[in-house]
Write an enzyme that holds these catalytic residues in place. Sequence first.
Site, PDB file in Angstrom:
ATOM      1  N   ARG A  63       1.025  -1.771   0.117  1.00  0.00           N
ATOM      2  CA  ARG A  63      -0.416  -0.214   0.107  1.00  0.00           C
ATOM      3  C   ARG A  63       0.642   1.668   0.007  1.00  0.00           C
ATOM      4  NH1 ARG A  63      -2.813   0.714   5.454  1.00  0.00           N
ATOM      5  NH2 ARG A  63      -0.771   2.117   5.765  1.00  0.00           N
TER       6      ARG A  63
ATOM      7  N   HIS B 138      -3.929   4.759   4.148  1.00  0.00           N
ATOM      8  CA  HIS B 138      -5.530   3.420   4.280  1.00  0.00           C
ATOM      9  C   HIS B 138      -6.286   3.744   3.696  1.00  0.00           C
ATOM     10  CE1 HIS B 138      -7.665   0.415   6.001  1.00  0.00           C
ATOM     11  NE2 HIS B 138      -8.819   1.709   6.255  1.00  0.00           N
TER      12      HIS B 138
ATOM     13  N   TYR C 144       3.319   5.538  11.058  1.00  0.00           N
ATOM     14  CA  TYR C 144       4.072   4.030  11.715  1.00  0.00           C
ATOM     15  C   TYR C 144       4.807   3.710  10.140  1.00  0.00           C
ATOM     16  CZ  TYR C 144      -0.414   2.978   9.248  1.00  0.00           C
ATOM     17  OH  TYR C 144      -1.367   3.608   7.899  1.00  0.00           O
TER      18      TYR C 144
HETATM   19  C1  LIG Z   1     -15.012  -6.344  11.769  1.00  0.00           C
HETATM   20  C2  LIG Z   1     -14.153  -5.303  11.534  1.00  0.00           C
HETATM   21  N1  LIG Z   1     -13.117  -4.914  12.192  1.00  0.00           N
HETATM   22  C3  LIG Z   1     -12.320  -3.230  12.121  1.00  0.00           C
HETATM   23  C4  LIG Z   1     -12.624  -2.697  11.363  1.00  0.00           C
HETATM   24  C5  LIG Z   1     -12.217  -1.695  11.003  1.00  0.00           C
HETATM   25  N2  LIG Z   1     -11.513  -1.979  10.165  1.00  0.00           N
HETATM   26  C6  LIG Z   1     -11.463  -1.301   9.237  1.00  0.00           C
HETATM   27  S1  LIG Z   1      -9.784  -1.436   8.298  1.00  0.00           S
HETATM   28  C7  LIG Z   1      -9.511  -2.297   8.380  1.00  0.00           C
HETATM   29  C8  LIG Z   1      -7.825  -3.256   8.239  1.00  0.00           C
HETATM   30  C9  LIG Z   1      -8.331  -3.803   7.233  1.00  0.00           C
HETATM   31  O1  LIG Z   1      -6.904  -4.644   6.581  1.00  0.00           O
HETATM   32  P1  LIG Z   1      -6.674  -5.165   5.791  1.00  0.00           P
HETATM   33  O2  LIG Z   1      -7.901  -6.317   4.957  1.00  0.00           O
HETATM   34  O3  LIG Z   1      -5.089  -5.561   5.659  1.00  0.00           O
HETATM   35  O4  LIG Z   1      -6.858  -4.457   4.418  1.00  0.00           O
HETATM   36  P2  LIG Z   1      -6.185  -3.082   3.828  1.00  0.00           P
HETATM   37  O5  LIG Z   1      -7.160  -2.114   4.112  1.00  0.00           O
HETATM   38  O6  LIG Z   1      -5.195  -3.313   4.435  1.00  0.00           O
HETATM   39  O7  LIG Z   1      -6.552  -3.324   1.985  1.00  0.00           O
HETATM   40  C10 LIG Z   1      -9.719  -2.674  10.319  1.00  0.00           C
HETATM   41  C11 LIG Z   1      -9.289  -2.981  11.461  1.00  0.00           C
HETATM   42  C12 LIG Z   1     -13.341  -3.389  10.120  1.00  0.00           C
HETATM   43  N3  LIG Z   1     -14.431  -2.203   9.560  1.00  0.00           N
HETATM   44  N4  LIG Z   1     -14.677  -4.657  10.943  1.00  0.00           N
END
Ligand SMILES: Cc1ncc(C[n+]2csc(CCOP(=O)(O)OP(=O)(O)O)c2C)c(N)n1
Length: 363
Positions: free
Chosen positions: A262, A266, A275
């Site tokens: 990425r 985010h 970070y």
């Molecule tokens: C069940 C749940 N827990 C926490 C969140 C908060 N949250 C949103 S995005 C994220 C990180 C997701 O990371 P990843 O799956 O690696 O996808 P990326 O955003 O890196 O593409 C979190 C913890 C959420 N949306 N849903």
Amino acid sequence: MSGFAPQFRPEQGEATPWTVLRPDGGLEPDRAATMTDEQLREACELMLFSRAFDEKGFSLQRQGRFGTFSPVRGQEASVVGAAFALDPARDWVVPQYRELPALLRQGLPLEQFMLTFLGDPRGGAAPEGVNVLPIQIGLAAQLPQAVGLAWGHALQGRDSVVAVFCGDGASSEGDFHEACNLAGTLRAPVVFVVQNNGWAISTPRARQSAAATLAGRAPGYGIPGALVDGNDLLAVHQVVADAVARARAGEGPTLVETLTYRLGDHNTADDASRYQPAEELEAWAPRDPISRVLTHLRTRELWDDAHDTAVRERIAARIDEAVRTVEAMEPPGVEHLFEHVTETLSSRLQGQRAELQAQVRTR
Ligand SMILES: Cc1ncc(C[n+]2csc(CCOP(=O)(O)OP(=O)(O)O)c2C)c(N)n1
């Protein structure tokens, strides 16, 4: 194999993802492209479209004209390579939230995508014939749904394949394991595309799992796994096309891990500089998936300055048109909150809708 090693988890040893297109734009000696020249040019344009929309989306959000959204920046090859392995007329895309170009490739209008991030409930409904499910913010919840969709198609005797996307963070959720287990058991025609971009907001990949690779978990579900260079359009296309062919032939699911990065925040509410180590960004920047394809196309005289200018102008005009269209739309009514959720509204929900409408009228 390229010997390409991810920088963000050196403690877990070397991983050797499948690569076809080298960072210098040439092909690996014994590998060939599985995309035609025309597809390559189209895919490159889609990647550029996605990058341009990321920039526009950020600037609109800063002006209060767009909601919080997650850019694709750095992951374009991973999303577009997978999307080009699908037949939009019969296959489905079930997204997380970082897959705009795959949704566009399936035929979703940009306006529809934008409505979601404008908080407009009409954004969740794809037009008839566009094979996509809505964006999913609840991590991993789309995965069991995708398996159900794929299994349902198989039961109906269709030859559709479902590509479901998630991130490395989502792969730690219970839903992920349940979906993989169920898909393996049912031999559902689904391809799990796990976009390992190194981070789940501020949680690094090393804190997600002790497994050396996420794809390496696949045998535990009785399904094949593949680790692919997610910054390589051709490699992702090849691996996902293979998985789609297997699924279509009734051979069941595949777990594909696209190893990517990425490049930045985010989402628009994040500040990755708090970070993300600067040296990590520096290490990945030269592996930009778009410049890799552009170099390849230019070397083969399939892309030149005139074409580049024409493409970028076309993209900017299309994005501006979509912004104008959504900004000119009537705001949604409260009744829209109740649409496209269930096929028929229960009497309880009908009552809630009437109550809400009455409250809004009396204001
Ligand atoms: C069940 C749940 N827990 C926490 C969140 C908060 N949250 C949103 S995005 C994220 C990180 C997701 O990371 P990843 O799956 O690696 O996808 P990326 O955003 O890196 O593409 C979190 C913890 C959420 N949306 N849903």
